[in-house]
Design a protein around this motif. Structure first.
Motif, PDB file in Angstrom:
ATOM      1  N   VAL A  52       1.034  -1.252   0.073  1.00  0.00           N
ATOM      2  CA  VAL A  52       0.021  -0.097  -0.091  1.00  0.00           C
ATOM      3  C   VAL A  52       0.697   1.261  -0.076  1.00  0.00           C
ATOM      4  O   VAL A  52       1.968   1.161   0.363  1.00  0.00           O
ATOM      5  CB  VAL A  52      -1.059   0.126   1.352  1.00  0.00           C
ATOM      6  N   GLN A  53       0.294   2.368  -0.513  1.00  0.00           N
ATOM      7  CA  GLN A  53       1.077   3.550  -0.365  1.00  0.00           C
ATOM      8  C   GLN A  53       0.651   4.475   0.770  1.00  0.00           C
ATOM      9  O   GLN A  53      -0.439   4.436   1.222  1.00  0.00           O
ATOM     10  CB  GLN A  53       0.608   4.360  -1.840  1.00  0.00           C
ATOM     11  N   THR A  54       1.802   5.059   1.334  1.00  0.00           N
ATOM     12  CA  THR A  54       1.698   5.867   2.420  1.00  0.00           C
ATOM     13  C   THR A  54       2.497   6.919   2.401  1.00  0.00           C
ATOM     14  O   THR A  54       3.833   6.962   2.101  1.00  0.00           O
ATOM     15  CB  THR A  54       2.068   4.971   3.930  1.00  0.00           C
ATOM     16  N   THR A  55       2.060   8.259   2.664  1.00  0.00           N
ATOM     17  CA  THR A  55       2.947   9.371   2.538  1.00  0.00           C
ATOM     18  C   THR A  55       2.679  10.247   4.013  1.00  0.00           C
ATOM     19  O   THR A  55       1.517  10.275   4.309  1.00  0.00           O
ATOM     20  CB  THR A  55       2.394  10.423   1.469  1.00  0.00           C
ATOM     21  N   ALA A  56       3.772  10.731   4.391  1.00  0.00           N
ATOM     22  CA  ALA A  56       3.837  11.341   5.735  1.00  0.00           C
ATOM     23  C   ALA A  56       4.163  12.941   5.545  1.00  0.00           C
ATOM     24  O   ALA A  56       4.911  13.166   4.616  1.00  0.00           O
ATOM     25  CB  ALA A  56       4.535  10.685   6.749  1.00  0.00           C
ATOM     26  N   PHE A  57       3.673  13.939   6.363  1.00  0.00           N
ATOM     27  CA  PHE A  57       4.290  14.862   6.219  1.00  0.00           C
ATOM     28  C   PHE A  57       4.537  15.556   7.769  1.00  0.00           C
ATOM     29  O   PHE A  57       4.062  15.390   8.567  1.00  0.00           O
ATOM     30  CB  PHE A  57       3.082  15.965   5.740  1.00  0.00           C
ATOM     31  N   VAL A  58       5.673  16.523   7.863  1.00  0.00           N
ATOM     32  CA  VAL A  58       6.083  16.941   9.169  1.00  0.00           C
ATOM     33  C   VAL A  58       6.228  18.616   9.015  1.00  0.00           C
ATOM     34  O   VAL A  58       7.056  18.970   7.992  1.00  0.00           O
ATOM     35  CB  VAL A  58       7.323  16.391   9.363  1.00  0.00           C
ATOM     36  N   PHE A  59       6.041  19.442  10.011  1.00  0.00           N
ATOM     37  CA  PHE A  59       6.418  20.790  10.018  1.00  0.00           C
ATOM     38  C   PHE A  59       6.260  21.050  11.537  1.00  0.00           C
ATOM     39  O   PHE A  59       5.809  20.223  12.261  1.00  0.00           O
ATOM     40  CB  PHE A  59       5.723  21.667   9.232  1.00  0.00           C
TER      41      PHE A  59
END
Length: 716
Positions: A52-59
């Protein structure tokens, strides 16, 4: 979104955030966050492409770290998620991250949530390879199901983290993780993992920034009120109930002094224990049983006191009225200290072949201090001291320990401990005065081969009364080596074979126990694991001079998720064994099935049953049935009802067991708790408990004790 995938170091942007933590990544600020693709299955396979595809975002901004996830799924109807207690959803679909704020690969925070927004927070400790789920922080997170999977948002206050509080550029480490349990339990990560490296936290992604991250001193006060009514009687006195009504006041104080230091104080810590201890067999054994700590004050940051020997087991502090704990973490140094009193002192008195608990009816002072210096990711050194002091009694312990990584795959660690003890006359025990103990361990872990060796020595007069060292005058040697094969193409993905041996003796070389064991393990479909093995073993009984008994054994263990909602396991054991009551050889058989069933999102049932019987001298010796049955219904994130039933049924053959307790003994304990838990510290509990016994005199289960309690705590 700015995609910086697996660069050596990723810059985390400082962004002004005005967002609602609702699990929907629809605010414009997420478009400017650093983006990470989770491209690697690190378990059970080696860094293959995920299903499966997973994307994470951080700020981040001045006060919070923000992390978002988009977890896509081709079959979203198969997502596993349940409403349960905090930290109790490890078998669900999860997204989250590990964060090393000192970039020293010794310690990391862990934050996860499931698609129903149930939180998990814990501390990963590279020094002793533990994960402390008992650590709790106050943070926000939310998840939302979507037509193509689910999304999640995390908002972590910097004042819940420990880090170098300055305006300088900070270098941290992060691993972004998705748990995807289907036929196999996939661990999906943004970083590759090398099974030839013994250090896991060393393999996280480097990130930098956080120049504007600030933390402020924070004081939380949690007063607690408990109302308890308890009735008890001797079972032969049918109408002579003794009633005890009490109103007890307590409080917890949590002061985050700065980003590195925290002070906890408590008055009457957890005087009404809500959770029931797990059922344990207490038959044909010569040592005191070990029970886990459940009181929040003692549990929090307990990992800071860990060591090779168990030198601090706070369940030994039975009736504390007041306690103080201070913890300080920095890039290379960690320090923790604990100070409490105890209204009644229980002491474990160890011997060569047995241990016993003695109650010393005097108040005592109990203290512990732990320091560790991590000079690099390869070398750590530390010390631990404990003190237990009362009238005509004391136990003082001082320990030094160290760990050194010889290579990426090999580490050696050791500890040496000294004790000084004085017993009161009422113990009827020789005054042990001074004693020492030491041990050393060598661990080598590669992808396909592992090896460990251990040597331990404990003098006759050594005591660790605040810890759990149940035997003395011991020399223990152990060696094990194993081969592991991975199949990247099959659901049967891991095969392991290992061979080991160990030997225990007194310090003057009188044999106590020896064995040689082989074991085969395999992991496969439906998250299954099978282990089977056998051992040639010999063990002494109650008399060192009588020699060793044959205690050869063979076992089988299997576990599997029969369906996405039903977990089952079974242990079968056949062994020669020592009949300690009569100091002779016997034959033992044990079977222990376990079933955990999530009937729906709200209702969970767990059953553990242990059947054990033993024959000796050609006839039955005893038969035990021990059942642990638990129901829980989670109405929502904060509201829950639970019922636990513990049943113990023991039958002795008095013709073959002349020195036993009554021929028949039954005990039934029941506890019902209705709880509201609004955050890590604010909660309310209403509960009922009943204890019943039966023997050949009573001829039926008879209530011996019953209680009702209400407990509420509120954080300001």
């Amino acid at each position: 979104m700015s995609s910086r995938l697996l660069a050596d170091t990723v810059d985390i942007p400082n962004l002004s955030a005005q967002l609602v933590v609702d699990g929907q990544l629809n605010e414009a600020v997420w478009q400017k966050a650093a983006a990470f693709r989770l491209n690697y299955v690190t378990f059970p396979y080696d860094n293959i492409e995920p299903p499966v595809q997973t994307t994470a975002f951080v700020f981040y901004d001045a006060h919070y770290l923000y992390v978002g996830f988009k977890a896509e799924d081709n079959t979203p109807e198969r997502i596993r998620s349940h409403l349960k207690d905090r930290d109790m959803v490890w078998s669900d679909d999860l997204v989250g991250f590990k964060l090393d704020t000192y970039n020293n690969a010794k310690f990391a925070y862990q934050f996860f949530i499931n698609p129903d927004s149930v939180q998990i927070d814990s501390l990963a400790n590279e020094f002793d390879k533990t994960s402390a789920d008992d650590w709790n922080a106050i943070w926000k997170a939310s998840a939302q199901l979507t037509p193509n999977g689910y999304q999640a948002e995390f908002k972590i206050p910097f004042d819940q983290l420990s880090f170098v509080d300055s305006t300088q550029l900070k270098n941290w480490k992060i691993e972004l993780i998705r748990r995807y349990p289907r036929n196999l339990d996939y661990h999906i990560s943004n970083v590759k993992k090398d099974k030839n490296q013994e250090c896991e936290l060393c393999q996280m992604q480097n990130i930098r920034g956080f120049t504007k991250a600030t933390t402020a001193s924070q004081l939380l006060v949690t007063p607690t009120v408990s109302l308890i009514r308890q009735k008890q009687r001797e079972h032969w006195q049918a109408d002579n109930w003794q009633t005890d009504d009490s109103v007890q006041l307590g409080a917890d104080i949590n002061w985050q002094i700065n980003s590195n230091s925290k002070l906890n104080a408590t008055i009457n810590p957890d005087f009404s224990q809500v959770e029931e201890d797990s059922a344990q067999l207490d038959v044909n054994t010569t040592y005191s049983l070990y029970y886990d700590e459940k009181r929040r004050f003692f549990v929090e940051n307990s990992d800071q006191f860990g060591s090779l020997f168990d030198l601090l087991h706070t369940r030994n502090i039975a009736q504390p009225e007041i306690g103080v704990k201070f913890v300080n973490r920095s890039e290379k140094h960690s320090f923790a200290t604990l100070l409490t009193n105890d209204e009644s002192t229980f002491v474990q008195v160890p011997d060569i072949l047995s241990s016993r608990i003695v109650e010393y009816q005097h108040k005592s002072t109990n203290a512990a201090a732990r320091y560790r210096f991590d000079s690099s990711k390869y070398f750590s050194i530390g010390g631990l001291a404990t003190v237990r002091q009362s009238d005509n009694y004391h136990n003082h312990v001082v320990a030094l320990d160290s760990k050194y990584s010889l290579t990426d795959s090999t580490a050696i660690e050791g500890q040496i401990v000294w004790s000084d003890t004085a017993y009161p006359d009422s113990f009827n025990q020789t005054d042990p005065k001074s004693g020492s103990a030491w041990q050393v361990k060598l661990n080598h872990n590669q992808r396909n081969f592992w090896f460990n060796a251990e040597y331990q020595q404990i003098e006759q007069n050594f005591r660790a009364d605040l810890g759990f060292v149940s035997s003395v005058n011991r020399r223990h040697q152990k060696v094990r080596a194993g081969y592991v094969e991975y199949d990247q193409q099959s659901a049967w993905n891991q095969f392991e074979f290992w061979l080991g041996g160990e030997k225990k003796s007194t310090l003057d070389n009188q044999p106590i126990e020896d064995n040689v064991e082989i074991q085969f393990n395999v992991k496969g479909p439906k998250q299954s694991r099978i282990s089977t093995g056998a051992g040639i073993q010999h063990k002494v009984g109650r008399d060192l001079q009588q020699g060793l008994f044959n205690t050869n054994f063979a076992f089988f263990y299997g576990e599997m998720n029969l369906t996405p909602t039903v977990f089952s396991s079974v242990l079968l054991l056949r062994a020669k064994a020592v009949d300690y009551a009569n100091n002779r050889q016997g034959d033992k058989f044990q079977i222990q099935p376990i079933v955990k069933w999530n009937l729906n999102k709200h209702l969970n049932v767990e059953v553990i049953h242990t059947y054990e019987n033993m024959d000796s001298a050609g006839d039955d010796l005893y038969l035990v049935n021990l059942s642990d049955l638990r129901f829980s219904y989670q109405y929502n994130h904060s509201h829950k009802s639970s019922l636990s039933l513990l049943y113990n049924n023991i039958k002795h053959n008095l013709q073959n067991y002349p020195n036993s307790d009554p021929a028949k003994y039954q005990k039934l304990s029941a506890k019902f708790v209705h709880s509201w838990r609004f955050d890590a510290f604010t909660a309310a509990y209403f509960g009922l408990s009943v204890n019943m016994i039966n023997n050949e005199v009573l001829q039926q289960l008879t209530t011996q004790q019953k209680a009702v309690f209400f407990k509420v705590s509120y954080t300001f």
